[in-house]
Scaffold this motif. Structure first.
Motif, mmCIF file in Angstrom:
data_model
loop_
_atom_site.group_PDB
_atom_site.id
_atom_site.type_symbol
_atom_site.label_atom_id
_atom_site.label_comp_id
_atom_site.label_asym_id
_atom_site.label_seq_id
_atom_site.Cartn_x
_atom_site.Cartn_y
_atom_site.Cartn_z
ATOM 1 N N TRP A 1 0.834 -1.194 0.000
ATOM 2 C CA TRP A 1 0.000 0.000 0.000
ATOM 3 C C TRP A 1 0.878 1.256 0.000
ATOM 4 O O TRP A 1 0.602 2.222 -0.730
ATOM 5 N N TRP B 1 -9.412 3.428 4.422
ATOM 6 C CA TRP B 1 -8.919 2.048 4.273
ATOM 7 C C TRP B 1 -9.542 1.111 5.309
ATOM 8 O O TRP B 1 -10.160 0.094 4.941
ATOM 9 N N PHE C 1 -6.610 8.202 3.238
ATOM 10 C CA PHE C 1 -6.367 6.762 3.250
ATOM 11 C C PHE C 1 -6.494 6.197 4.652
ATOM 12 O O PHE C 1 -7.095 5.131 4.861
#
Length: 396
Positions: free
Chosen positions: A182, A203, A199
């Motif tokens: 990632w 996520w 993120f």
């Protein structure tokens, strides 16, 4: 798996950092400053908690002449070391923090080189040494493993290849590796404060939403676990939020990202560790005890990086951080072997002390004679090799 970064020298945010427009521009390298010494010490303490869990609480039967279980050998200590497996959760939080700390502003080639140089030399030694233990010195210890598993294990991608781990503790390496993938994607598209914040919030939320929606409808969730690993993603993401607070200052959204991940990470850790603790040790602790401990681990890291404790210098902490990774890699099976050999002849307290001293000595040897000479060379070679790939060399 331990957080395997060497903590870089960094300057924490000043009082105006949170008000700067940092949404779209990658950060410049930070000014030099001594490393976060207490965080290094905390990493080794996390590793030792896992060591004590595996040696004094796990249900192996290698203690004493009659093969007493760890709980039988350590009826008092095991009540505490039974929750030492949460040291892995602490590793993941620290990893989320220090991986960003060291990768912000790096090219993809430099990031890949730094990870390969840092992770693989000690790991290769550990895999080969543990293979010798498993298949030569102590045959039958890993009856479910075969020598044919060694090549896949040397890649560190055995978790994604469906191959068993030569040592069970390596499962965390695959989780870490997926997190690194990632971060590699971030280095390819460009790492900015705003993107990292988005993120860190989306996520874990997206991964958990997909996991529970698919699970409730009877759909396969394996792909979600491989891509989003919702059981652990909030631990890494919480560490990322701590990095943003440390490096770029305090804002409500950054604190909100941390709070969301503390809640998700603590609940998931309890969901995973509470039944595993019952299965592996026999201790049936409250679900909420695990929630509280995990939240406390987040708080501990926050105190060490967001308060004046970040400036505390303690001699020996750098070495403590350097020993953490090799200690983690070699402690479980080699420790059980030493316990099996020594405990029929010596007091268990002495066996525990000697086994720990031996593991620390081997960890120092691996660091001094493997990691230090080979790591930088491998890092430079990989960085140069990957840098020749145009799409990676030109991506920032």
């Amino acid at each position: 798996m331990v957080a395997t970064m060497e903590l870089p020298r960094v300057e924490p945010a000043g009082p105006d950092a949170g008000r700067k427009d940092q949404g779209t521009t990658p950060a410049a390298p930070a000014p030099a400053r001594p490393r976060l010494a207490l965080l290094d010490g905390l990493r080794l303490l996390a590793a030792l908690a896992v060591v004590l869990f595996h040696w004094t609480a796990w249900h192996h039967g290698h203690w004493g002449r009659h093969g007493e279980t760890a709980v039988e050998a350590w009826p008092w200590l095991s009540q505490f070391s039974a929750v030492g497996a949460l040291g892995v959760q602490l590793f993941f939080v620290i990893s989320g923090f220090v991986i960003l700390l060291s990768s912000f502003g790096k090219s993809p080639a430099r990031f890949i080189g730094s990870r390969v140089g840092r992770l693989y030399p000690a790991y290769w030694v550990a895999v080969l040494a543990t293979s010798a233990l498993t298949f030569v010195l102590w045959p039958g210890l890993g009856s479910e493993r075969t020598p044919g598993d060694i090549p896949a294990n040397l890649t560190m991608f055995q978790g994604g290849l469906g191959v068993g781990h030569i040592d069970g503790v390596y499962w965390t390496l695959w989780v870490e590796m997926k997190f690194y993938l990632w971060i590699l994607a971030f280095t390819l598209i460009g790492m900015t404060v705003r993107r990292v914040l988005v993120f860190a919030l989306t996520w874990p939320l997206l991964g958990n939403a997909l996991f529970f929606i698919l699970q409730s409808s009877g759909q396969p969730v394996a792909w979600v676990e491989h891509v989003f690993f919702p059981q652990y993603s909030a631990l890494f993401a919480g560490g990322m939020a701590l990095f943003l607070l440390f490096r770029f200052g305090h804002t409500p959204l950054r604190w909100a990202a941390l709070a969301v991940n503390v809640a998700i990470g603590s609940l998931w850790s309890a969901r995973v560790q509470q039944p595993e603790t019952v299965e592996l040790t026999g201790y049936d602790y409250s679900f909420w005890l695990f929630v509280g401990i995990t939240a406390g681990l987040f708080a501990l890291v926050a105190v060490m990086v967001l308060t004046p404790l970040a400036a505390v210098r303690v001699p020996g902490m750098t070495l403590a951080g350097q020993l953490t990774y090799p200690v983690y890699l070699i402690h479980q099976l080699w420790g059980w072997w030493l316990i099996m050999l020594l405990s029929p002849h010596l007091p268990r307290e002495l066996v525990l002390a000697l086994s720990l001293a031996a593991v620390l000595a081997v960890a120092w040897t691996v660091h001094r004679w493997v990691e230090r000479p080979l790591g930088p060379r491998l890092q430079r070679a990989v960085t140069a090799g990957v840098g020749k790939l145009d799409f990676l060399a030109s991506s920032r």
